[in-house]
Design an enzyme around this catalytic site. Structure first.
Site, short mmCIF file in Angstrom:
data_model
loop_
_atom_site.label_atom_id
_atom_site.label_comp_id
_atom_site.label_asym_id
_atom_site.label_seq_id
_atom_site.Cartn_x
_atom_site.Cartn_y
_atom_site.Cartn_z
N HIS A 24 15.21 76.62 24.31
CA HIS A 24 15.91 76.83 25.59
C HIS A 24 17.43 76.74 25.36
O HIS A 24 17.93 75.78 24.79
CB HIS A 24 15.48 75.77 26.61
N TYR B 5 16.76 70.86 37.31
CA TYR B 5 17.01 69.50 37.82
C TYR B 5 17.53 69.67 39.24
O TYR B 5 18.46 70.46 39.46
CB TYR B 5 18.08 68.81 36.98
N PRO C 118 14.89 58.75 32.13
CA PRO C 118 14.58 60.03 31.47
C PRO C 118 15.42 61.22 31.96
O PRO C 118 15.25 62.32 31.46
CB PRO C 118 13.10 60.23 31.77
N LYS D 188 16.76 61.63 26.87
CA LYS D 188 17.31 60.97 25.69
C LYS D 188 16.39 59.90 25.10
O LYS D 188 16.69 59.35 24.03
CB LYS D 188 18.66 60.31 26.04
N TYR E 135 23.67 66.98 26.12
CA TYR E 135 22.27 67.34 26.36
C TYR E 135 21.61 67.86 25.07
O TYR E 135 20.47 67.50 24.78
CB TYR E 135 22.18 68.40 27.46
P1 FAS Z 1 6.39 54.14 22.03
O1 FAS Z 1 6.33 53.18 23.17
O2 FAS Z 1 6.10 55.58 22.27
O3 FAS Z 1 5.37 53.69 20.88
C1 FAS Z 1 5.26 52.33 20.54
C2 FAS Z 1 3.84 52.12 19.97
O4 FAS Z 1 3.73 50.77 19.57
C3 FAS Z 1 2.77 52.37 21.03
O5 FAS Z 1 1.81 53.28 20.54
C4 FAS Z 1 2.18 50.98 21.28
O6 FAS Z 1 0.79 51.04 21.54
C5 FAS Z 1 2.46 50.27 19.97
N1 FAS Z 1 2.58 48.83 20.11
C6 FAS Z 1 3.16 48.12 21.10
N2 FAS Z 1 3.06 46.79 20.86
C7 FAS Z 1 2.39 46.66 19.66
C8 FAS Z 1 1.97 45.56 18.89
N3 FAS Z 1 2.24 44.31 19.29
N4 FAS Z 1 1.29 45.80 17.74
C9 FAS Z 1 1.04 47.08 17.34
N5 FAS Z 1 1.41 48.17 18.03
C10 FAS Z 1 2.08 47.96 19.18
N6 FAS Z 1 11.57 60.11 27.17
C11 FAS Z 1 12.11 61.33 27.40
O7 FAS Z 1 12.97 61.76 26.61
N7 FAS Z 1 11.69 62.09 28.48
C12 FAS Z 1 10.71 61.65 29.34
O8 FAS Z 1 10.36 62.34 30.29
C13 FAS Z 1 10.13 60.40 29.14
N8 FAS Z 1 9.14 59.93 29.96
C14 FAS Z 1 8.60 58.68 29.74
C15 FAS Z 1 7.60 58.15 30.58
C16 FAS Z 1 7.06 56.86 30.35
C17 FAS Z 1 5.97 56.31 31.26
C18 FAS Z 1 7.55 56.08 29.28
C19 FAS Z 1 7.00 54.69 29.04
C20 FAS Z 1 8.54 56.60 28.45
C21 FAS Z 1 9.06 57.90 28.66
N9 FAS Z 1 10.05 58.44 27.84
C22 FAS Z 1 10.59 59.65 28.03
C23 FAS Z 1 10.52 57.70 26.72
C24 FAS Z 1 9.52 57.87 25.61
O9 FAS Z 1 9.39 59.23 25.28
C25 FAS Z 1 10.00 57.03 24.46
O10 FAS Z 1 11.37 57.25 24.21
C26 FAS Z 1 9.21 57.26 23.21
O11 FAS Z 1 7.85 57.06 23.50
C27 FAS Z 1 9.74 56.30 22.16
O12 FAS Z 1 8.86 56.30 21.12
P2 FAS Z 1 8.55 54.93 20.32
O13 FAS Z 1 9.85 54.27 20.02
O14 FAS Z 1 7.63 55.33 19.23
O15 FAS Z 1 7.84 53.97 21.37
C1 PHB Z 2 9.68 66.45 30.67
O1 PHB Z 2 9.40 67.64 30.46
O2 PHB Z 2 8.82 65.56 30.73
C2 PHB Z 2 11.14 66.06 30.88
C3 PHB Z 2 12.12 67.02 30.63
C4 PHB Z 2 13.45 66.66 30.80
C5 PHB Z 2 13.78 65.38 31.22
C6 PHB Z 2 12.77 64.43 31.46
C7 PHB Z 2 11.45 64.78 31.28
O3 PHB Z 2 15.08 65.05 31.40
#
Ligand code: FAS
Ligand code: PHB
Length: 393
Positions: free
Chosen positions: A75, A204, A296, A300, A388
């Site tokens: 994009h 957005y 989000p 980032k 971005y």
């Molecule tokens: P993660 O949380 O993905 O992974 C951590 C892992 O560690 C998990 O699998 C967990 O099960 C494991 N873990 C935890 N405790 C443990 C323990 N004690 N022992 C062993 N394993 C353990 N980012 C965006 O850019 N755009 C979005 O739209 C967006 N939406 C999101 C929505 C939600 C609900 C959440 C929670 C996050 C969102 N994020 C978004 C952010 C998300 O993408 C994170 O930045 C990304 O998952 C980060 O990856 P990790 O650092 O690997 O952490």
């Molecule tokens: C998504 O596609 O989940 C998404 C895209 C852009 C954002 C947040 C979430 O800023």
């Protein structure tokens, strides 16, 4: 107790832990990944959707970008809907051609798991009571239980990639750890639907009723969000109510094109800005959500995890292959410098586009002035665009 020997123990089998393990393995650096959930559970999460070019390049360097390059969408811009208008941010024009990749985090994680399997990577799922020990010792170790048996892994370094609720950050002594947090007074209700996206690019939307986002995973899988009060629960929202509210927050010409359908996933994510310092304590390194969280709005979260992994990957490479530990020694400072810029941008985008419950008429006027300035200034658009697509690593 079963004992294991390795070089790096990675706690957490999400995108951060898996990407680091894959990158290190390709340089002959051994690791063990400990994940508390099953692979199916990890792959069931629906999260990020936009990858910075830095992340895309890391996936290519990790040798697991084939499907992303085939199925992901490049994009070159996105739209902001406000005051009934649709204005485009031309990312490529303002950044000398840089773009973002639209490809879901679920698919990134799936690709990383497949790449780890192909290389025989050691990923232990369903582990319980993971505990790091001896963080200041030359050979720290990690203990855990799996299927009722006790395990211990001795290593050189531990990477805490275990997310916001993990054990790693909590292993840093309270007198050393500094935490910075801002909690926003609303959440995002997200819906995934097997419907064609309403537009070619992301939209957005800033509306007096609240923020909305039209995103996608493919030409037949759409991802939508609306800002909701923190008191709402996903089960309080019928699909019909969600689609009606989303349409109210979009310009008429967009709402009229919206194809609705049953939600195949519906969840509410709270919004917070959070940073833990330092991101290193002894031989423990924090990476990704274990160290920082962003709202989000600026896409980032996953992308800030990627730059942590980039710095750790190069730091471990220099340490093990060149005997140079300067990258590891400088990791926390370097990672935090970029993390705070991502925090600032995500905070700014969130303030620009959301309706704050306690906001005054003055706040609304300031928000509108911010948007008017943005779309009257090439410099303002260039600033948004360079953040971005991703600031340099
Ligand atoms: P993660 O949380 O993905 O992974 C951590 C892992 O560690 C998990 O699998 C967990 O099960 C494991 N873990 C935890 N405790 C443990 C323990 N004690 N022992 C062993 N394993 C353990 N980012 C965006 O850019 N755009 C979005 O739209 C967006 N939406 C999101 C929505 C939600 C609900 C959440 C929670 C996050 C969102 N994020 C978004 C952010 C998300 O993408 C994170 O930045 C990304 O998952 C980060 O990856 P990790 O650092 O690997 O952490
Ligand atoms: C998504 O596609 O989940 C998404 C895209 C852009 C954002 C947040 C979430 O800023």
């Amino acid at each position: 107790m079963s004992t294991h020997q390795t070089q790096v123990v990675i706690i957490g089998g999400g995108p951060s832990g898996l990407l680091l393990s894959q990158l290190l393995d390709r340089k002959g650096i051994r690791s063990i990944v400990l994940e508390k959930h099953t692979r199916e559970y990890v792959l069931g999460r629906i999260r990020a959707g936009v990858l910075e070019h830095g992340f895309v390049n890391l996936m290519r360097e990790a040798g697991c970008s084939g499907r992303m390059d085939r199925e992901g969408e490049i994009h070159a811009g996105f739209h902001i809907a406000h005051q009934g208008r649709l204005d485009r941010i031309d990312l490529a024009k303002h950044t000398g051609g840089e773009t973002v990749m639209v490809y879901g985090q679920t698919e990134v994680t799936r690709d990383l798991y497949e790449a780890r399997d192909a290389m025989g990577g050691v990923i232990l799922h369903d582990v319980q009571n993971v505990q790091p020990h001896g963080l200041k010792d030359a050979r720290p170790y990690v203990t855990w239980e799996q299927d009722g048996a006790a395990h211990r892994a001795d290593c050189d370094f531990i990477v805490g990639a275990d997310g916001f609720h993990g054990v790693s950050r909590k292993s840093i002594p309270a007198e050393v750890l500094r935490e910075y947090e801002k909690v926003y007074p609303f959440g995002w209700l997200g819906v995934l639907s097997e419907t064609p996206p309403v537009a070619e690019e992301l939209i957005y939307a800033r509306h007096d009723r609240g923020f909305a986002l039209c995103s996608l995973r493919s030409r037949v899988l759409s991802r939508y969000y609306i800002q909701v009060p923190l008191t709402d629960r996903a089960e309080d929202w019928s699909d019909a109510a969600f689609w009606a509210e989303l349409k109210r927050r979009l310009p008429e010409q967009v709402a009229g094109q919206l194809e609705t359908g049953p939600s195949i996933e519906k969840s509410i994510a709270p919004l917070r800005s959070f940073v833990a310092e330092p991101m290193r304590y002894g031989n423990l390194f924090l990476a990704g959500d274990a160290a920082h969280i962003v709202p989000p709005t600026g896409a980032k979260g996953l992308n800030s995890a990627a730059s942590d992994i980039y710095y750790l990957y190069h730091g471990f490479q220099d340490h093990y292959l060149q005997g140079d530990s300067s990258g590891l020694d400088g990791y926390s400072g370097k990672a935090l410098a970029r993390v705070w810029k991502a925090e600032r941008f995500s905070w700014w985008m969130t303030n620009l586009l959301h309706r704050f419950p306690q906001g005054t008429e003055t706040d609304l006027r300031l928000q509108r002035a911010d948007l008017d300035y943005l779309f009257s200034s090439a410099a303002a658009q260039a600033s948004l665009a360079e953040n971005y697509v991703g600031l340099p690593y």
